[in-house]
Design a protein around this motif. Structure first.
Motif, PDB file in Angstrom:
ATOM      1  N   LYS A 153       0.794  -1.228   0.000  1.00 43.32           N
ATOM      2  CA  LYS A 153       0.000   0.000   0.000  1.00 43.32           C
ATOM      3  C   LYS A 153       0.827   1.278   0.000  1.00 43.32           C
ATOM      4  O   LYS A 153       0.282   2.371   0.127  1.00 43.32           O
ATOM      5  N   ALA A 154       2.130   1.190  -0.105  1.00 44.31           N
ATOM      6  CA  ALA A 154       2.964   2.390   0.037  1.00 44.31           C
ATOM      7  C   ALA A 154       2.708   3.394  -1.084  1.00 44.31           C
ATOM      8  O   ALA A 154       2.407   3.030  -2.222  1.00 44.31           O
ATOM      9  N   SER A 155       2.855   4.674  -0.751  1.00 42.57           N
ATOM     10  CA  SER A 155       2.744   5.750  -1.741  1.00 42.57           C
ATOM     11  C   SER A 155       4.129   6.313  -2.016  1.00 42.57           C
ATOM     12  O   SER A 155       5.061   6.130  -1.239  1.00 42.57           O
ATOM     13  N   ALA A 156       4.235   7.006  -3.162  1.00 38.76           N
ATOM     14  CA  ALA A 156       5.532   7.588  -3.525  1.00 38.76           C
ATOM     15  C   ALA A 156       6.002   8.571  -2.458  1.00 38.76           C
ATOM     16  O   ALA A 156       7.195   8.624  -2.125  1.00 38.76           O
ATOM     17  N   ASN A 157       5.078   9.362  -1.901  1.00 36.61           N
ATOM     18  CA  ASN A 157       5.461  10.362  -0.901  1.00 36.61           C
ATOM     19  C   ASN A 157       6.083   9.726   0.334  1.00 36.61           C
ATOM     20  O   ASN A 157       6.968  10.300   0.975  1.00 36.61           O
ATOM     21  N   SER A 158       5.632   8.521   0.674  1.00 35.36           N
ATOM     22  CA  SER A 158       6.158   7.862   1.882  1.00 35.36           C
ATOM     23  C   SER A 158       7.525   7.250   1.652  1.00 35.36           C
ATOM     24  O   SER A 158       8.217   6.899   2.605  1.00 35.36           O
ATOM     25  N   ALA A 189      -8.337  -8.059  -3.698  1.00 29.93           N
ATOM     26  CA  ALA A 189      -8.698  -6.690  -4.071  1.00 29.93           C
ATOM     27  C   ALA A 189      -7.564  -6.043  -4.860  1.00 29.93           C
ATOM     28  O   ALA A 189      -6.416  -6.026  -4.415  1.00 29.93           O
ATOM     29  N   ILE A 190      -7.880  -5.534  -6.051  1.00 33.48           N
ATOM     30  CA  ILE A 190      -6.835  -5.036  -6.945  1.00 33.48           C
ATOM     31  C   ILE A 190      -6.221  -3.748  -6.409  1.00 33.48           C
ATOM     32  O   ILE A 190      -4.998  -3.600  -6.352  1.00 33.48           O
ATOM     33  N   ASN A 191      -7.029  -2.779  -6.016  1.00 30.22           N
ATOM     34  CA  ASN A 191      -6.561  -1.564  -5.337  1.00 30.22           C
ATOM     35  C   ASN A 191      -5.360  -0.897  -6.017  1.00 30.22           C
ATOM     36  O   ASN A 191      -4.469  -0.371  -5.351  1.00 30.22           O
ATOM     37  N   GLY A 192      -5.326  -0.939  -7.329  1.00 27.29           N
ATOM     38  CA  GLY A 192      -4.245  -0.278  -8.051  1.00 27.29           C
ATOM     39  C   GLY A 192      -2.910  -0.988  -8.008  1.00 27.29           C
ATOM     40  O   GLY A 192      -1.908  -0.445  -8.485  1.00 27.29           O
ATOM     41  N   ILE A 193      -2.846  -2.199  -7.447  1.00 31.76           N
ATOM     42  CA  ILE A 193      -1.584  -2.948  -7.351  1.00 31.76           C
ATOM     43  C   ILE A 193      -1.183  -3.407  -8.747  1.00 31.76           C
ATOM     44  O   ILE A 193      -1.939  -4.110  -9.430  1.00 31.76           O
ATOM     45  N   SER A 194       0.013  -3.023  -9.187  1.00 36.35           N
ATOM     46  CA  SER A 194       0.421  -3.206 -10.573  1.00 36.35           C
ATOM     47  C   SER A 194       0.413  -4.667 -11.002  1.00 36.35           C
ATOM     48  O   SER A 194       0.001  -4.989 -12.124  1.00 36.35           O
ATOM     49  N   THR A 195       0.865  -5.558 -10.127  1.00 34.05           N
ATOM     50  CA  THR A 195       0.901  -6.986 -10.460  1.00 34.05           C
ATOM     51  C   THR A 195      -0.490  -7.495 -10.811  1.00 34.05           C
ATOM     52  O   THR A 195      -0.698  -8.170 -11.826  1.00 34.05           O
ATOM     53  N   ARG A 196      -1.448  -7.182  -9.964  1.00 29.48           N
ATOM     54  CA  ARG A 196      -2.817  -7.660 -10.164  1.00 29.48           C
ATOM     55  C   ARG A 196      -3.445  -6.999 -11.381  1.00 29.48           C
ATOM     56  O   ARG A 196      -4.169  -7.651 -12.152  1.00 29.48           O
ATOM     57  N   LEU A 197      -3.190  -5.715 -11.576  1.00 25.94           N
ATOM     58  CA  LEU A 197      -3.730  -5.012 -12.740  1.00 25.94           C
ATOM     59  C   LEU A 197      -3.236  -5.635 -14.036  1.00 25.94           C
ATOM     60  O   LEU A 197      -4.016  -5.860 -14.967  1.00 25.94           O
ATOM     61  N   GLU A 254     -13.209  -9.946  -7.254  1.00 27.51           N
ATOM     62  CA  GLU A 254     -12.236  -9.538  -6.245  1.00 27.51           C
ATOM     63  C   GLU A 254     -12.750  -9.954  -4.882  1.00 27.51           C
ATOM     64  O   GLU A 254     -13.903  -9.683  -4.539  1.00 27.51           O
ATOM     65  N   ILE A 255     -11.897 -10.606  -4.103  1.00 32.19           N
ATOM     66  CA  ILE A 255     -12.301 -11.065  -2.786  1.00 32.19           C
ATOM     67  C   ILE A 255     -11.511 -10.315  -1.719  1.00 32.19           C
ATOM     68  O   ILE A 255     -10.453  -9.748  -1.986  1.00 32.19           O
ATOM     69  N   THR A 256     -12.008 -10.335  -0.518  1.00 29.64           N
ATOM     70  CA  THR A 256     -11.371  -9.628   0.585  1.00 29.64           C
ATOM     71  C   THR A 256      -9.977 -10.159   0.856  1.00 29.64           C
ATOM     72  O   THR A 256      -9.664 -11.312   0.539  1.00 29.64           O
ATOM     73  N   GLU A 257      -9.115  -9.327   1.450  1.00 32.25           N
ATOM     74  CA  GLU A 257      -7.738  -9.722   1.757  1.00 32.25           C
ATOM     75  C   GLU A 257      -7.658 -10.676   2.943  1.00 32.25           C
ATOM     76  O   GLU A 257      -6.703 -11.444   3.065  1.00 32.25           O
ATOM     77  N   VAL A 284      -9.040 -19.336 -12.700  1.00 32.77           N
ATOM     78  CA  VAL A 284      -7.663 -18.846 -12.590  1.00 32.77           C
ATOM     79  C   VAL A 284      -7.545 -18.132 -11.255  1.00 32.77           C
ATOM     80  O   VAL A 284      -8.364 -17.257 -10.940  1.00 32.77           O
ATOM     81  N   SER A 285      -6.554 -18.494 -10.438  1.00 35.55           N
ATOM     82  CA  SER A 285      -6.325 -17.792  -9.165  1.00 35.55           C
ATOM     83  C   SER A 285      -5.090 -16.915  -9.284  1.00 35.55           C
ATOM     84  O   SER A 285      -4.101 -17.302  -9.904  1.00 35.55           O
ATOM     85  N   ILE A 286      -5.138 -15.747  -8.678  1.00 37.96           N
ATOM     86  CA  ILE A 286      -4.116 -14.730  -8.934  1.00 37.96           C
ATOM     87  C   ILE A 286      -2.804 -14.960  -8.198  1.00 37.96           C
ATOM     88  O   ILE A 286      -1.764 -14.437  -8.585  1.00 37.96           O
ATOM     89  N   ASN A 287      -2.803 -15.753  -7.125  1.00 34.15           N
ATOM     90  CA  ASN A 287      -1.550 -16.052  -6.409  1.00 34.15           C
ATOM     91  C   ASN A 287      -1.719 -17.304  -5.552  1.00 34.15           C
ATOM     92  O   ASN A 287      -2.809 -17.890  -5.483  1.00 34.15           O
ATOM     93  N   GLY A 288      -0.635 -17.706  -4.909  1.00 35.33           N
ATOM     94  CA  GLY A 288      -0.636 -18.938  -4.143  1.00 35.33           C
ATOM     95  C   GLY A 288      -1.622 -18.955  -2.987  1.00 35.33           C
ATOM     96  O   GLY A 288      -2.230 -19.988  -2.698  1.00 35.33           O
ATOM     97  N   SER A 289      -1.787 -17.814  -2.312  1.00 29.53           N
ATOM     98  CA  SER A 289      -2.721 -17.754  -1.186  1.00 29.53           C
ATOM     99  C   SER A 289      -4.159 -17.968  -1.654  1.00 29.53           C
ATOM    100  O   SER A 289      -4.927 -18.719  -1.026  1.00 29.53           O
TER     101      SER A 289
END
Length: 338
Positions: A130-135, A187-195, A217-220, A250-255
């Motif tokens: 969830k990090a932003s560039a400003n942080s 939840a995709i939430n702008g995450i580049s990998t998922r997008l 999209e399912i909850t985290e 198709v599942s997006i990752n191992g979890s």
């Protein structure tokens, strides 16, 4: 009982030398010491079982030989596999790896980044959620991103070529005759990998008029009872809606893969018989669950090792433009899609 830790002064007193001589010995400056002094200091160190304060020594010489790996979920097999490559690279180059698990919390990400400044780490490998560039822009150490980009933050990134991998996965299912495909993502939430994975899937499905594709999209929080209930409901609805069609998931990752397998079991659906199944990531258990799950295997060990090498070049002062080092995924075909 606690045992008093020996100090450099204790060593000097036992060896009957000055503190400066002990410091020279510890720093390898042997030419300035006589054989007799070296022998007495060595004997004193062994007698007292003296261990230098590495943090204090690193602050003095300006090099801690510490790097940190900040990860969102230590239970994710991907993180563990990347860590294996990182650890080997650290061993090969004389560095120590610190691991910080944020548990998918932006607050924990910020906490660890601030804490690592006080630890005098030389660099950070960051698998952010969830990090932003400003942080990140004001962090005083070099940083290499693992797996995911951060918008407007210019940094090296190492990971999977998600567009290539999603392309081979989707085309394989289409060519194998699956008519309706459900793509399950956190939840995709702008995450580049998922997008990248989801958008590539959508694009390829749109290009085939006789194929149906759906993304959910399912909850985290997979520990939330509502998570499994929601996942089961989505799968059940998809199967009922597309009754009579050849279906796959198709599942997006191992979890997500693991939780989807559990949901299918509760729905009495058998992979490879009642429904096809393909997973991004290829944990070891994927080869044996349901007689084998077809997977996109990532070169996780190489990703970890290469990420360290990029970080080390930045630690050593490289000013080269930031680069993306993206590795191709490998399609491992097993019974779940046959």
């Amino acid at each position: 009982m606690s045992v008093k830790k020996s100090t450099i002064i204790d060593v000097a007193n036992l060896a009957k030398v000055g503190k400066t001589s002990v410091s020279r010995y510890l720093n390898g400056d042997f030419d300035a010491l006589s054989d007799s002094i070296k022998e007495r200091i060595s004997h004193a160190i062994k007698t007292l079982d003296y261990r230098p304060n590495q943090m204090a020594r690193s602050l003095k010489r300006g090099s801690s030989k510490l790097i940190a790996f900040v990860i969102p979920d230590i239970t994710n097999p991907y993180s563990i596999e990347v860590m294996q490559g990182l650890e080997k690279a650290c061993q090969d180059h004389g560095y120590t790896l610190l691991v910080c698990n944020t548990n998918k919390s932006s607050e924990r990400e910020q906490y660890y980044l601030q804490l690592l400044v006080s630890y005098n780490v030389e660099g950070v490998l960051f698998h952010t959620i969830k990090a932003s560039a400003n942080s990140l822009k004001h962090c005083p150490f070099p940083m290499v991103l693992i797996d995911r980009r951060v918008k407007n933050f210019n940094a090296d990134i190492v990971g999977l070529d998600n567009i290539q991998s999603s392309t081979i996965a989707t085309n394989y299912l289409i060519d194998a005759g699956f008519e309706a495909i459900l793509f399950i993502s956190e939840a995709i939430n702008g995450i580049s990998t998922r997008l990248d994975r989801v958008n590539t899937f959508k694009k390829l499905i749109r290009a085939h008029k006789n194929r149906v594709g759906k993304v959910i999209e399912i909850t985290e929080d997979s520990h939330d009872p509502a998570y499994q209930l929601s996942l089961e409901q989505h799968i059940d609805d998809f199967c009922k809606t597309h009754r009579g069609m050849r279906k796959a998931i198709v599942s997006i990752n191992g979890s997500v893969t693991l939780n989807t397998v559990l949901a299918l079991k509760r729905l009495n659906l058998v992979c490879g018989k009642d429904i096809g199944f393909l997973s991004f990531d290829d944990p070891q258990w994927a080869a044996i669950i349901s007689d084998g799950i077809t997977s996109i295997r990532q070169p996780t060990y190489q990703i970890g090792y290469s990420a360290f090498e990029l970080l080390l070049s930045r630690i050593n002062g490289s000013k080269a433009p930031a680069q993306e080092l993206l590795y191709s995924g490998e399609l491992i075909i097993r019974n779940s899609t046959k």
